[in-house]
Design an enzyme around this catalytic site. Structure first.
Site, short mmCIF file in Angstrom:
data_model
loop_
_atom_site.label_atom_id
_atom_site.label_comp_id
_atom_site.label_asym_id
_atom_site.label_seq_id
_atom_site.Cartn_x
_atom_site.Cartn_y
_atom_site.Cartn_z
CE LYS A 175 -4.43 -1.65 1.28
NZ LYS A 175 -5.39 -1.87 2.35
CE LYS A 191 -12.31 -4.60 -1.40
NZ LYS A 191 -13.13 -4.57 -0.18
CE LYS A 224 -5.45 -9.80 -2.37
NZ LYS A 224 -6.67 -9.66 -1.60
P1 ADP Z 1 -9.27 -6.92 -1.40
O1 ADP Z 1 -7.93 -7.46 -1.02
O2 ADP Z 1 -9.65 -7.18 -2.80
O3 ADP Z 1 -9.49 -5.48 -0.99
P2 ADP Z 1 -10.97 -7.50 0.83
O4 ADP Z 1 -10.14 -6.56 1.64
O5 ADP Z 1 -12.37 -7.12 0.57
O6 ADP Z 1 -10.26 -7.80 -0.55
O7 ADP Z 1 -10.90 -8.91 1.53
C1 ADP Z 1 -11.84 -9.39 2.42
C2 ADP Z 1 -11.53 -10.83 2.77
O8 ADP Z 1 -11.44 -11.60 1.59
C3 ADP Z 1 -10.20 -11.05 3.50
O9 ADP Z 1 -10.36 -12.10 4.43
C4 ADP Z 1 -9.27 -11.47 2.41
O10 ADP Z 1 -8.23 -12.30 2.87
C5 ADP Z 1 -10.19 -12.26 1.49
N1 ADP Z 1 -9.75 -12.17 0.09
C6 ADP Z 1 -9.55 -11.03 -0.63
N2 ADP Z 1 -9.12 -11.31 -1.88
C7 ADP Z 1 -9.04 -12.66 -1.95
C8 ADP Z 1 -8.67 -13.56 -3.00
N3 ADP Z 1 -8.29 -13.12 -4.19
N4 ADP Z 1 -8.71 -14.89 -2.74
C9 ADP Z 1 -9.10 -15.35 -1.53
N5 ADP Z 1 -9.47 -14.55 -0.50
C10 ADP Z 1 -9.44 -13.22 -0.70
#
Ligand code: ADP
Ligand code: TRP
Length: 324
Positions: free
Chosen positions: A110, A195, A192
């Site tokens: 970040k 968002k 990965k």
């Molecule tokens: P991002 O990283 O896209 O902002 P979030 O912060 O909304 O995702 O993540 C919310 C939850 O989803 C967390 O527990 C995170 O570990 C899980 N998560 C996010 N992206 C993935 C992914 N690509 N595969 C599996 N789990 C994920």
């Protein structure tokens, strides 16, 4: 058993977050005391629009309910509404080594992404996350793989506090899935799904045409055979993982069904499956978004229940630390 997890209100929920974390949350409801919250304070570490922020929190609440959280089976609330989170975060800051925070992968990523805004909140983010977890004497934290490092730090902080001030916190464990803990980007299967790159995400609430467009243009690999090999064929392995988790069938069975068929056929059938499986999510979200009063009432009920647990932990913490 107490189970807790959170999600930031920073955009719509994508299938990576759903398959890695939120699907686990919905499956765990009823198996223990479940607490799920919207991490609005964490979201403030990156630029947000104050005029729109409340709406974003309510949208995340609607999405979580549409994805299957049941307010009768779990506590759902917004983090900022239970003030004990920030209070405990401050106390935990005083025992967290700076070096541990500086080596966190998410902080480093970040800091690169938001070069103009490397604020102290971004660095202290995992301390607030530790407070979220320890405040509720949590045993299990269902998350995706990217959060495991923060969970390890939470355990270190809990042990350190217990050692310094006497047994106070339960030491939690991360709960990750064998399959689905890391869903990869559709356009770059080495990264990965996230968002922060919305064009490569498939959102849980995407319309059928969008699902079709995103899946059909997903990056696959050289070769023709449909085989699960995350190292040599990460693109196909990712599509098979998504297929398997939405279809509820083992990868082996899906591989067998596609024997002698090509990538286009796999994508076509995956589109059909996703259009079918995601339809109820879209329908429920639309319905919930029109019920703002109901959403606020659920968060308020959740806040009340969460506050009782949080206050009891904080009474013990203040006493142990010698505060008035
Ligand atoms: P991002 O990283 O896209 O902002 P979030 O912060 O909304 O995702 O993540 C919310 C939850 O989803 C967390 O527990 C995170 O570990 C899980 N998560 C996010 N992206 C993935 C992914 N690509 N595969 C599996 N789990 C994920
Ligand atoms: N940091 C998590 C994420 O980005 C969200 C989060 C905040 C969380 N507090 C938490 C997850 C406590 C589990 C437990 O996804």
């Amino acid at each position: 058993m107490r189970i807790l997890s959170g999600i930031q209100p920073t955009g719509s929920i994508h299938i990576g977050a759903y398959l890695g974390a939120i699907k686990q949350w919905t499956d765990l409801q009823g198996m223990g005391e479940c607490i799920f919250f919207i991490a609005d304070l964490h979201a403030l570490t990156i630029p947000q629009n104050p005029g729109n922020f409340q709406k974003q929190v309510l949208q995340t609440a609607a999405e979580l309910l549409a994805a299957g959280l049941n307010p009768e089976k779990c506590i759902i609330f917004a983090q900022s509404q239970v003030k004990e989170h920030t209070e405990l975060a401050w106390y935990l800051n005083t025992i967290t080594p700076l070096g541990e925070l500086e080596r966190m992968t998410q902080f480093k990523d970040k800091a690169k992404q938001f070069k103009q805004n490397i604020n102290a909140g971004l660095l202290n983010y995992p301390v607030l996350q530790a407070a979220d977890i320890l405040l509720y004497q949590t045993e299990s934290v269902p998350v995706g793989k990217d959060q495991v490092q923060h969970l390890e730090l939470t355990k270190t902080i809990a042990r350190k506090f217990n050692q310094k001030y006497g047994e106070t916190f339960k030491v939690p464990e991360a709960l990750t899935l064998d399959l689905g803990a890391k869903i990869m980007s559709l356009s770059d299967p080495e990264k990965k799904m996230s968002k922060s790159m919305p064009e490569t995400c498939l959102f849980l609430f995407d319309e059928p045409e969008v699902i079709k467009k995103k899946i059909m243009s997903a990056v696959t690999d050289l070769g023709k055979t449909i085989k699960y090999d995350p190292v040599k064929k990460p693109g196909v392995a990712n599509l098979l993982t998504i297929f398997s988790l939405f279809d509820g069938k083992p990868i082996k069975e899906i591989e067998n069904n596609f024997k002698g068929k090509g990538y286009a056929e796999l994508k076509k059938q995956l589109v059909n499956l996703l259009v079918l499986k995601l339809e109820p999510f879209r329908r429920k979200k639309k319905e919930l978004l029109s019920r703002e009063v109901y959403l606020k009432e659920i968060l308020e009920q959740g806040r009340k229940r969460a506050a009782i647990i949080a206050q009891s932990t904080m009474d013990a913490v203040r006493q142990k630390m010698g505060l008035l």
